[in-house]
Design an enzyme around this catalytic site. Structure first.
Site, mmCIF file in Angstrom:
data_model
loop_
_atom_site.group_PDB
_atom_site.id
_atom_site.type_symbol
_atom_site.label_atom_id
_atom_site.label_comp_id
_atom_site.label_asym_id
_atom_site.label_seq_id
_atom_site.Cartn_x
_atom_site.Cartn_y
_atom_site.Cartn_z
ATOM 1 N N ASP A 1 6.986 -10.163 8.459
ATOM 2 C CA ASP A 1 5.533 -9.885 8.318
ATOM 3 C C ASP A 1 4.670 -10.618 8.862
ATOM 4 O O ASP A 1 4.767 -11.862 9.007
ATOM 5 C CB ASP A 1 5.759 -9.165 7.116
ATOM 6 N N ARG B 1 5.256 -4.450 15.434
ATOM 7 C CA ARG B 1 4.637 -3.857 14.701
ATOM 8 C C ARG B 1 2.995 -4.343 14.388
ATOM 9 O O ARG B 1 2.537 -4.804 14.141
ATOM 10 C CB ARG B 1 5.134 -3.961 13.267
HETATM 11 P P1 FDA Z 1 -4.937 4.061 5.166
HETATM 12 O O1 FDA Z 1 -5.012 3.207 4.455
HETATM 13 O O2 FDA Z 1 -5.924 4.907 5.342
HETATM 14 O O3 FDA Z 1 -3.770 5.290 4.377
HETATM 15 C C1 FDA Z 1 -4.094 6.861 5.139
HETATM 16 C C2 FDA Z 1 -3.784 7.468 4.458
HETATM 17 O O4 FDA Z 1 -2.212 7.237 3.648
HETATM 18 C C3 FDA Z 1 -4.424 7.261 2.659
HETATM 19 O O5 FDA Z 1 -5.519 8.345 2.561
HETATM 20 C C4 FDA Z 1 -3.635 7.907 1.635
HETATM 21 O O6 FDA Z 1 -3.172 8.821 1.854
HETATM 22 C C5 FDA Z 1 -2.309 7.493 2.326
HETATM 23 N N1 FDA Z 1 -2.592 6.025 2.231
HETATM 24 C C6 FDA Z 1 -1.838 4.864 2.429
HETATM 25 N N2 FDA Z 1 -1.349 3.511 1.762
HETATM 26 C C7 FDA Z 1 -1.356 4.593 0.232
HETATM 27 C C8 FDA Z 1 -0.644 4.693 -0.559
HETATM 28 N N3 FDA Z 1 0.063 2.790 -1.498
HETATM 29 N N4 FDA Z 1 -0.246 5.001 -1.906
HETATM 30 C C9 FDA Z 1 -0.509 6.506 -1.575
HETATM 31 N N5 FDA Z 1 -1.146 6.892 -0.223
HETATM 32 C C10 FDA Z 1 -1.149 5.711 0.708
HETATM 33 N N6 FDA Z 1 0.163 -4.697 6.198
HETATM 34 C C11 FDA Z 1 0.005 -6.510 6.027
HETATM 35 O O7 FDA Z 1 -1.146 -6.984 6.636
HETATM 36 N N7 FDA Z 1 1.309 -7.076 7.236
HETATM 37 C C12 FDA Z 1 1.977 -6.535 7.454
HETATM 38 O O8 FDA Z 1 3.252 -7.067 7.806
HETATM 39 C C13 FDA Z 1 2.115 -5.116 7.170
HETATM 40 N N8 FDA Z 1 3.396 -3.954 7.096
HETATM 41 C C14 FDA Z 1 3.512 -3.372 6.864
HETATM 42 C C15 FDA Z 1 4.487 -2.238 7.125
HETATM 43 C C16 FDA Z 1 4.948 -0.825 7.543
HETATM 44 C C17 FDA Z 1 5.958 -0.107 7.430
HETATM 45 C C18 FDA Z 1 3.418 0.099 7.028
HETATM 46 C C19 FDA Z 1 3.855 1.077 6.792
HETATM 47 C C20 FDA Z 1 2.355 -0.608 6.543
HETATM 48 C C21 FDA Z 1 2.380 -1.848 7.037
HETATM 49 N N9 FDA Z 1 1.272 -3.387 6.212
HETATM 50 C C22 FDA Z 1 1.227 -4.379 6.552
HETATM 51 C C23 FDA Z 1 0.324 -2.338 5.327
HETATM 52 C C24 FDA Z 1 -0.797 -1.487 6.138
HETATM 53 O O9 FDA Z 1 -1.549 -2.843 6.530
HETATM 54 C C25 FDA Z 1 -1.993 -0.860 6.090
HETATM 55 O O10 FDA Z 1 -3.096 -1.231 4.896
HETATM 56 C C26 FDA Z 1 -1.678 0.481 5.198
HETATM 57 O O11 FDA Z 1 -0.400 1.073 5.861
HETATM 58 C C27 FDA Z 1 -2.169 1.587 5.042
HETATM 59 O O12 FDA Z 1 -2.825 1.883 6.087
HETATM 60 P P2 FDA Z 1 -2.838 2.909 7.008
HETATM 61 O O13 FDA Z 1 -2.952 2.923 8.256
HETATM 62 O O14 FDA Z 1 -1.669 3.975 6.731
HETATM 63 O O15 FDA Z 1 -4.624 3.584 6.665
#
Ligand code: FDA
Length: 304
Positions: A126, A176
């Site tokens: 990660d 990723r």
């Molecule tokens: P965004 O934050 O805009 O979310 C889109 C929508 O998803 C929101 O409107 C909401 O509906 C829903 N959502 C998002 N988070 C939610 C929550 N906690 N609860 C409920 N609903 C929620 N980051 C990092 O810095 N290092 C890493 O190694 C990783 N690893 C990682 C693995 C995987 C499999 C995922 C999916 C994510 C990560 N992340 C991460 C986290 C990533 O950087 C990011 O913060 C989150 O995925 C939220 O970003 P989105 O792209 O989902 O968009």
């Protein structure tokens, strides 16, 4: 209504009793034990999804703790491998010693990769906050020379990421791609949501066109839509990428992507060190954190 209230909620989280945070955060964590995590993986398997297992714990400052985490990963790899479950593992570099000594982290990672190799299992590092970006890239590039089934995470909010991926494309590393979750200064990270989305798409295109297998980790429909457009434009097969989502976040989007025939992997954290991970998730989603605060204040369930 809620941005001021949300800020209040988020800043109040440290005051909330742990037991209550745990109750509301439980959707993001499989449980305290490996057995609970294996059950979650089986459940995801029955939906057609794959998993990546994370042993909770980060920013470890004692060598003994890194050894305990390494041993837990080895136990998890054996359990997944023996049961033939569709899962691999994700490691936070500071949980295996990157904040103590990079050679300790490398040694722990090598022992984990050695075990994973027995099952032909993939291991991902990660990406944490920017003090560890360069050290994590160096760690994974070192590891990848000896263990090709390893990969890393690139954060779309970082200004440096577009250049960083050149080193990963050169070795066709499995990457990723996510937006990034830590609070970083504007000098290092884009702050505007739309700019982060545009950078996500640009990075996805460069990585996929460069021949990397990409884990498109997002719940943002804009990032999903742009990724799908790139996949179609490049004419990629479903074996050349996968979508990734966090446990407990937007199961409907998960179903939509699976039903459309894409590979999808869910990040499944487990373990006793659930607090830091869970509060980060709650800060990301103040509407859940709001329920926590309303409960504390005895206000009953929110109406919206
Ligand atoms: P965004 O934050 O805009 O979310 C889109 C929508 O998803 C929101 O409107 C909401 O509906 C829903 N959502 C998002 N988070 C939610 C929550 N906690 N609860 C409920 N609903 C929620 N980051 C990092 O810095 N290092 C890493 O190694 C990783 N690893 C990682 C693995 C995987 C499999 C995922 C999916 C994510 C990560 N992340 C991460 C986290 C990533 O950087 C990011 O913060 C989150 O995925 C939220 O970003 P989105 O792209 O989902 O968009």
């Amino acid at each position: 209504m809620s941005s001021i209230f949300d800020q209040l909620v988020v800043s109040s989280l440290p005051l909330v009793p742990r037991a209550l945070v745990k109750k509301f955060a439980s959707r993001y964590v499989a449980g305290d034990t490996l057995e609970a995590a294996l059950n979650t993986i089986r459940q995801l398997q029955s939906e057609g999804a794959m998993a990546t297992l994370d042993v909770l714990g980060e920013s470890v400052t004692h060598k003994d703790q890194t050894v305990a985490t390494r041993n837990e990963y080895i136990r998890a790899i054996n359990a997944i491998g023996t049961a033939g479950l569709p899962a691999n593992i994700s490691i936070k570099p500071t949980a295996v010693g990157l904040a103590i000594d990079s050679s300790l982290a490398l040694d722990n990672c090598k022992q984990i990769c050695e075990e994973a190799r027995k099952y032909d299992m993939f291991v991902r590092l990660d990406m944490e906050d920017t003090p560890f970006t360069e050290a994590t890239l160096k760690l994974v590039l070192d590891l990848n020379r000896e263990y090709p089934k390893t990969g890393v995470v690139i954060q779309a909010y970082l200004r440096r990421s577009m250049t960083d991926i050149d080193r990963l494309i050169a070795v066709k590393m499995n990457v990723r791609l996510c937006k990034g979750i830590y609070i970083e200064p504007r000098t290092l990270a884009y702050k505007d949501r739309q700019v982060v989305i545009e950078n996500y798409a640009a990075l996805a295109e460069k990585l996929l066109a460069g021949g990397c297998y990409v884990g498109l980790a997002t719940h943002d429909e804009a990032c999903v839509q742009k990724s799908l457009a790139i996949i179609a434009r490049l004419g990629l097969k479903t074996s050349q990428y996968e979508f990734q989502m966090l446990l407990g976040v937007d199961p409907l989007l998960r179903q939509i992507l699976l039903a459309a025939g894409h590979r999808l992997r869910v990040y499944v954290p487990y373990g006793k060190d659930w607090y830091a991970y869970s509060t980060r998730r709650l800060k990301e989603n103040p509407s859940i954190a709001r329920h926590v605060l309303r409960n504390i204040l005895g206000l009953g369930p929110a109406t919206s």
